[in-house]
Design a protein around this motif. Structure first.
Motif, PDB file in Angstrom:
ATOM      1  N   LEU A 352       0.656  -1.257  -0.046  1.00 52.39           N
ATOM      2  CA  LEU A 352      -0.055   0.094   0.210  1.00 52.39           C
ATOM      3  C   LEU A 352       1.008   1.303  -0.037  1.00 52.39           C
ATOM      4  CD1 LEU A 352      -2.850  -1.024   2.779  1.00 52.39           C
ATOM      5  CD2 LEU A 352      -2.853  -0.984   0.367  1.00 52.39           C
ATOM      6  N   ILE A 353       2.040   1.121   0.234  1.00 55.68           N
ATOM      7  CA  ILE A 353       3.033   2.422   0.624  1.00 55.68           C
ATOM      8  C   ILE A 353       3.564   2.760  -0.627  1.00 55.68           C
ATOM      9  CG2 ILE A 353       3.035   1.928   2.964  1.00 55.68           C
ATOM     10  CD1 ILE A 353       5.955   1.112   2.942  1.00 55.68           C
ATOM     11  N   GLU A 354       4.204   3.905  -0.800  1.00 54.31           N
ATOM     12  CA  GLU A 354       5.086   4.277  -1.805  1.00 54.31           C
ATOM     13  C   GLU A 354       6.432   4.767  -1.170  1.00 54.31           C
ATOM     14  OE1 GLU A 354       4.601   4.075  -4.884  1.00 54.31           O
ATOM     15  OE2 GLU A 354       2.344   3.692  -4.756  1.00 54.31           O
ATOM     16  N   LEU A 355       7.480   4.208  -1.781  1.00 56.36           N
ATOM     17  CA  LEU A 355       8.745   4.677  -1.200  1.00 56.36           C
ATOM     18  C   LEU A 355       9.138   6.164  -1.572  1.00 56.36           C
ATOM     19  CD1 LEU A 355      11.370   3.481  -0.081  1.00 56.36           C
ATOM     20  CD2 LEU A 355      12.245   3.312  -2.482  1.00 56.36           C
ATOM     21  N   PRO A 356       9.307   6.959  -0.550  1.00 60.37           N
ATOM     22  CA  PRO A 356       9.641   8.325  -0.822  1.00 60.37           C
ATOM     23  C   PRO A 356      10.787   8.878  -1.657  1.00 60.37           C
ATOM     24  CG  PRO A 356      10.109   7.662   1.398  1.00 60.37           C
ATOM     25  CD  PRO A 356       9.326   6.580   0.820  1.00 60.37           C
ATOM     26  N   ALA A 357      11.038   9.722  -1.848  1.00 53.90           N
ATOM     27  CA  ALA A 357      12.166  10.409  -2.646  1.00 53.90           C
ATOM     28  C   ALA A 357      13.326  10.398  -1.462  1.00 53.90           C
ATOM     29  CB  ALA A 357      11.809  11.580  -3.090  1.00 53.90           C
ATOM     30  N   SER A 358      14.342  10.025  -2.041  1.00 54.35           N
ATOM     31  CA  SER A 358      15.378   9.778  -1.211  1.00 54.35           C
ATOM     32  C   SER A 358      15.928  11.214  -0.560  1.00 54.35           C
ATOM     33  CB  SER A 358      16.831   9.419  -2.155  1.00 54.35           C
ATOM     34  OG  SER A 358      17.908   9.368  -1.236  1.00 54.35           O
ATOM     35  N   THR A 359      16.019  11.122   0.861  1.00 60.14           N
ATOM     36  CA  THR A 359      16.267  12.229   1.589  1.00 60.14           C
ATOM     37  C   THR A 359      17.752  12.110   2.197  1.00 60.14           C
ATOM     38  OG1 THR A 359      15.341  11.672   3.360  1.00 60.14           O
ATOM     39  CG2 THR A 359      14.202  12.948   1.859  1.00 60.14           C
ATOM     40  N   GLY A 360      18.350  10.937   1.794  1.00 63.20           N
ATOM     41  CA  GLY A 360      19.854  10.595   2.508  1.00 63.20           C
ATOM     42  C   GLY A 360      21.036  11.154   1.566  1.00 63.20           C
ATOM     43  N   PRO A 361      21.872  10.526   1.739  1.00 65.16           N
ATOM     44  CA  PRO A 361      23.146  10.953   0.803  1.00 65.16           C
ATOM     45  C   PRO A 361      22.785  10.871  -0.682  1.00 65.16           C
ATOM     46  CG  PRO A 361      23.840   9.589   2.564  1.00 65.16           C
ATOM     47  CD  PRO A 361      22.599   9.479   2.698  1.00 65.16           C
ATOM     48  N   GLU A 362      23.335  11.766  -1.423  1.00 68.59           N
ATOM     49  CA  GLU A 362      23.138  11.466  -2.898  1.00 68.59           C
ATOM     50  C   GLU A 362      23.818  10.193  -3.410  1.00 68.59           C
ATOM     51  OE1 GLU A 362      22.878  15.096  -6.164  1.00 68.59           O
ATOM     52  OE2 GLU A 362      24.762  14.776  -5.405  1.00 68.59           O
ATOM     53  N   ALA A 363      23.124   9.672  -4.303  1.00 70.29           N
ATOM     54  CA  ALA A 363      23.239   8.609  -5.051  1.00 70.29           C
ATOM     55  C   ALA A 363      24.044   8.579  -6.434  1.00 70.29           C
ATOM     56  CB  ALA A 363      22.454   7.550  -5.196  1.00 70.29           C
ATOM     57  N   VAL A 364      25.220   8.482  -6.526  1.00 69.81           N
ATOM     58  CA  VAL A 364      25.970   8.524  -7.926  1.00 69.81           C
ATOM     59  C   VAL A 364      26.453   7.551  -8.748  1.00 69.81           C
ATOM     60  CG1 VAL A 364      27.972  10.101  -8.884  1.00 69.81           C
ATOM     61  CG2 VAL A 364      26.754  10.852  -6.841  1.00 69.81           C
ATOM     62  N   ALA A 378      38.747   2.888  -8.220  1.00 71.39           N
ATOM     63  CA  ALA A 378      38.536   2.735  -6.760  1.00 71.39           C
ATOM     64  C   ALA A 378      38.853   3.992  -5.979  1.00 71.39           C
ATOM     65  CB  ALA A 378      39.364   1.532  -6.257  1.00 71.39           C
ATOM     66  N   SER A 379      39.803   4.762  -6.528  1.00 71.25           N
ATOM     67  CA  SER A 379      40.086   6.179  -5.827  1.00 71.25           C
ATOM     68  C   SER A 379      38.855   7.135  -5.912  1.00 71.25           C
ATOM     69  CB  SER A 379      41.328   6.677  -6.408  1.00 71.25           C
ATOM     70  OG  SER A 379      41.779   7.860  -5.937  1.00 71.25           O
ATOM     71  N   LEU A 380      38.367   7.170  -7.134  1.00 69.91           N
ATOM     72  CA  LEU A 380      37.174   8.200  -7.272  1.00 69.91           C
ATOM     73  C   LEU A 380      35.864   7.603  -6.272  1.00 69.91           C
ATOM     74  CD1 LEU A 380      37.347   8.514 -11.327  1.00 69.91           C
ATOM     75  CD2 LEU A 380      37.682  10.331  -9.545  1.00 69.91           C
ATOM     76  N   LYS A 381      35.945   6.317  -6.445  1.00 71.45           N
ATOM     77  CA  LYS A 381      34.506   6.126  -5.587  1.00 71.45           C
ATOM     78  C   LYS A 381      34.830   5.918  -4.157  1.00 71.45           C
ATOM     79  CE  LYS A 381      31.691   1.627  -4.826  1.00 71.45           C
ATOM     80  NZ  LYS A 381      31.695   0.444  -5.164  1.00 71.45           N
ATOM     81  N   ALA A 382      36.022   5.866  -3.551  1.00 71.14           N
ATOM     82  CA  ALA A 382      36.294   6.050  -2.124  1.00 71.14           C
ATOM     83  C   ALA A 382      36.391   7.535  -1.967  1.00 71.14           C
ATOM     84  CB  ALA A 382      37.822   5.702  -1.910  1.00 71.14           C
ATOM     85  N   ALA A 383      36.684   8.389  -2.572  1.00 72.03           N
ATOM     86  CA  ALA A 383      36.534   9.810  -2.304  1.00 72.03           C
ATOM     87  C   ALA A 383      35.200  10.296  -2.374  1.00 72.03           C
ATOM     88  CB  ALA A 383      37.440  10.650  -3.575  1.00 72.03           C
ATOM     89  N   LEU A 384      34.019   9.869  -3.289  1.00 71.03           N
ATOM     90  CA  LEU A 384      32.774  10.245  -3.178  1.00 71.03           C
ATOM     91  C   LEU A 384      32.066   9.617  -2.127  1.00 71.03           C
ATOM     92  CD1 LEU A 384      31.794  10.091  -7.035  1.00 71.03           C
ATOM     93  CD2 LEU A 384      31.987  11.815  -5.543  1.00 71.03           C
ATOM     94  N   VAL A 385      32.561   8.284  -1.511  1.00 69.89           N
ATOM     95  CA  VAL A 385      31.883   7.561  -0.462  1.00 69.89           C
ATOM     96  C   VAL A 385      32.245   8.250   0.764  1.00 69.89           C
ATOM     97  CG1 VAL A 385      31.775   5.435   0.929  1.00 69.89           C
ATOM     98  CG2 VAL A 385      31.914   5.466  -1.533  1.00 69.89           C
ATOM     99  N   ALA A 386      33.535   9.022   0.814  1.00 64.49           N
ATOM    100  CA  ALA A 386      33.973   9.558   2.118  1.00 64.49           C
ATOM    101  C   ALA A 386      33.080  10.877   2.255  1.00 64.49           C
ATOM    102  CB  ALA A 386      35.477   9.851   2.060  1.00 64.49           C
ATOM    103  N   ARG A 387      32.683  11.425   1.128  1.00 64.03           N
ATOM    104  CA  ARG A 387      31.687  12.551   1.237  1.00 64.03           C
ATOM    105  C   ARG A 387      30.376  12.387   1.342  1.00 64.03           C
ATOM    106  NH1 ARG A 387      34.553  16.249  -3.859  1.00 64.03           N
ATOM    107  NH2 ARG A 387      36.622  16.134  -3.200  1.00 64.03           N
ATOM    108  N   GLY A 388      29.881  11.179   1.653  1.00 69.97           N
ATOM    109  CA  GLY A 388      28.376  10.921   2.045  1.00 69.97           C
ATOM    110  C   GLY A 388      27.820  10.372   0.960  1.00 69.97           C
ATOM    111  N   HIS A 389      28.291  10.076  -0.045  1.00 72.79           N
ATOM    112  CA  HIS A 389      27.636   9.616  -1.339  1.00 72.79           C
ATOM    113  C   HIS A 389      27.620   8.210  -1.441  1.00 72.79           C
ATOM    114  CE1 HIS A 389      27.563  13.740  -3.001  1.00 72.79           C
ATOM    115  NE2 HIS A 389      28.636  13.779  -3.170  1.00 72.79           N
ATOM    116  N   ARG A 390      26.269   7.918  -2.106  1.00 75.36           N
ATOM    117  CA  ARG A 390      26.422   6.354  -2.284  1.00 75.36           C
ATOM    118  C   ARG A 390      26.951   6.248  -3.758  1.00 75.36           C
ATOM    119  NH1 ARG A 390      20.976   2.892  -4.378  1.00 75.36           N
ATOM    120  NH2 ARG A 390      22.073   0.625  -4.255  1.00 75.36           N
ATOM    121  N   VAL A 391      27.689   5.518  -4.165  1.00 77.44           N
ATOM    122  CA  VAL A 391      28.345   5.438  -5.414  1.00 77.44           C
ATOM    123  C   VAL A 391      28.397   3.762  -5.907  1.00 77.44           C
ATOM    124  CG1 VAL A 391      30.719   5.763  -6.638  1.00 77.44           C
ATOM    125  CG2 VAL A 391      30.104   7.134  -4.270  1.00 77.44           C
ATOM    126  N   ARG A 392      27.872   3.730  -7.330  1.00 83.92           N
ATOM    127  CA  ARG A 392      28.030   2.734  -7.873  1.00 83.92           C
ATOM    128  C   ARG A 392      28.950   2.619  -9.338  1.00 83.92           C
ATOM    129  NH1 ARG A 392      22.389  -0.357  -9.691  1.00 83.92           N
ATOM    130  NH2 ARG A 392      22.665  -0.889  -7.300  1.00 83.92           N
TER     131      ARG A 392
END
Length: 435
Positions: A352-364, A378-392
């Motif tokens: 019945l519910i909807e997943l709300p828009a993300s309000t957490g760390p930005e996903a990149v 690996a270096s780029l990903k680690a730097a973005l993760v350290a800044r609070g992003h979700r990275v794929r």
């Protein structure tokens, strides 16, 4: 050998969850846990397996018939044949998968009572198993979410329980919920008033509980087999109540409740519900209503007082329910302990519910060339993760539109193109993704 598609599906009555489904379930879990903790409940965890004898001690009602048993280790052909001949299940199984969370909680409290406060407020969230006939909305493995108040004999326990549970539905965005409330003492009082013998009460309530399936005429027809005259009297009560239930419902006040019951029937139960209604006036969130329903039974025979179910206009079945079960824990302790519990129909509310828009760390999503060096990525990903992003990391493909649509659907909000040799995170151009 090529395996047929049916051979790689989950077992019948059980399900896999794709990432988007799992994200919605985890959102529901987090909201439920936060709200209940805010209301003073503490989370516990119990094993998924309990002793077979405990699961079949008469505490679980009809659910005991649906339990999955675990065969004893090392059983030989002779033991299997002997058990089949005698019909003694305990010769074969000494353990079983839990079919609800109430029986494990009762055992847990009996085991740890000395370590717990006098009034214990618990949260339990986890899978349970029942040998259901699989159909829409019914699964053999499903999640239950329970809160219980143990050790509080007064109606404050019901007030806390209903308040916290109503807040969960509000926080999940499920407006229009109606809590249908009754008291087992009112049900037994009605049966007494109509003339049913005490020894027929349990059977009579099982029949009344079929009201939504076979209708009033079907219920009265089956009750005539117990006592024709008493069945007709109860039929008259149901006929008088039905228009009120089909309309705006019956408020949880002494006047409204007494107006639809025979004079003097179950005064203790009426007073209990009226006091609960008064205590919750102005407390419940907007969009949640309490209504008296004298036809509500709830099939579990261990309930001793207040019972309730939660209806939502988006679901054809109840999305929650519970009640007081003062006698259950005493089966383990040898002395009665007051207890009230509430269970949320987790699988139904997730639909019945909807997943709300993300309000957490930005996903990149970092879309990289095939020849980009793993060390640079690996270096780029680690730097973005350290800044609070979700990275794929996503390898570039010919159809970029399909790739970007997929990651956007999975909750990513921005992307960057990464060419071979790029290693400076500040030089990345983060561009917006649209779902």
């Amino acid at each position: 050998m090529v395996r047929m598609a049916s051979q790689v599906n989950p077992p019948r009555g059980m399900r896999d969850f794709l990432p988007a489904d799992k994200a919605k379930r985890e959102h529901a879990f987090s909201v439920i846990k936060r709200v209940y903790r805010d209301h003073g409940f503490d989370e516990i965890e119990t094993p998924v397996v309990e002793d077979h004898a405990r699961l079949h001690a008469g505490l679980g009602g009809d659910n005991e018939k649906l339990s999955f048993s675990i065969l004893k280790r090392g059983l030989g052909a002779e033991a299997l044949a002997a058990a089949a001949e005698t019909g003694d299940a305990e010769q074969l199984a000494d353990l079983g998968l839990r079919f609800d969370l109430t029986v494990p909680l009762s055992r847990f409290y009996a085991s740890h009572r000395a370590e717990l406060p006098p009034v214990f407020r618990s949260i339990q969230m986890g899978p349970v198993w029942r040998a259901e006939r699989p159909q829409k909305g019914r699964y053999r493995q499903f999640v239950q979410v329970d809160i219980d108040v143990i050790g509080e004999a007064g109606l404050l326990a019901e007030v806390e329980l209903l308040s916290a549970t109503s807040r969960v539905f509000a926080e999940l965005g499920l407006t229009g919920c109606v809590f249908r409330v009754n008291d087992r003492r009112i049900l037994f009082g009605l049966l007494d008033h109509c003339g049913f013998a005490p020894e027929t009460h349990d059977r009579a309530l099982i029949i009344v509980d079929k009201l939504d399936k076979i209708g009033a005429e079907g219920v009265i027809g089956e009750l005539r087999e117990l006592d024709p005259e008493a069945a007709e009297r109860l039929g008259a009560v149901l006929a008088a109540v039905e228009p009120r239930l089909a309309g705006d419902g019956i408020p949880l006040t002494a006047e409204a409740i007494s107006a639809v019951l025979p004079a003097g029937a179950a005064a203790e139960g009426v007073a209990n519900l009226a006091e609960i209604g008064a205590a919750l006036e102005g407390v419940l969130p907007e969009g949640v209503e309490l209504r008296f329903d004298p036809t509500l039974v709830r099939g579990m025979g261990y309930y001793t007082g207040t019972i309730f179910e939660v209806a939502h206009p988006g679901s054809g079945s109840s999305v929650g329910g519970g009640g007081r079960y003062d006698g259950m824990i005493g089966r383990f302790l040898g002395q009665d302990v007051p207890a009230v519990g509430s269970s949320i129909g987790f699988e139904r509310i997730v639909d019945l519910i909807e997943l709300p828009a993300s309000t957490g760390p930005e996903a990149v999503a970092l879309v990289h060339d095939a020849d980009a060096a793993p060390a640079d990525l690996a270096s780029l990903k680690a730097a973005l993760v350290a800044r609070g992003h979700r990275v794929r990391l996503e390898r570039r493909q010919k159809n970029m539109k399909t790739l970007l649509a997929r990651v956007a659907e999975q909750g990513f909000t921005r992307f960057a193109n990464v060419r071979a040799g790029e290693r400076d995170v500040d030089a990345l151009e983060l561009r917006e993704l649209s779902a």
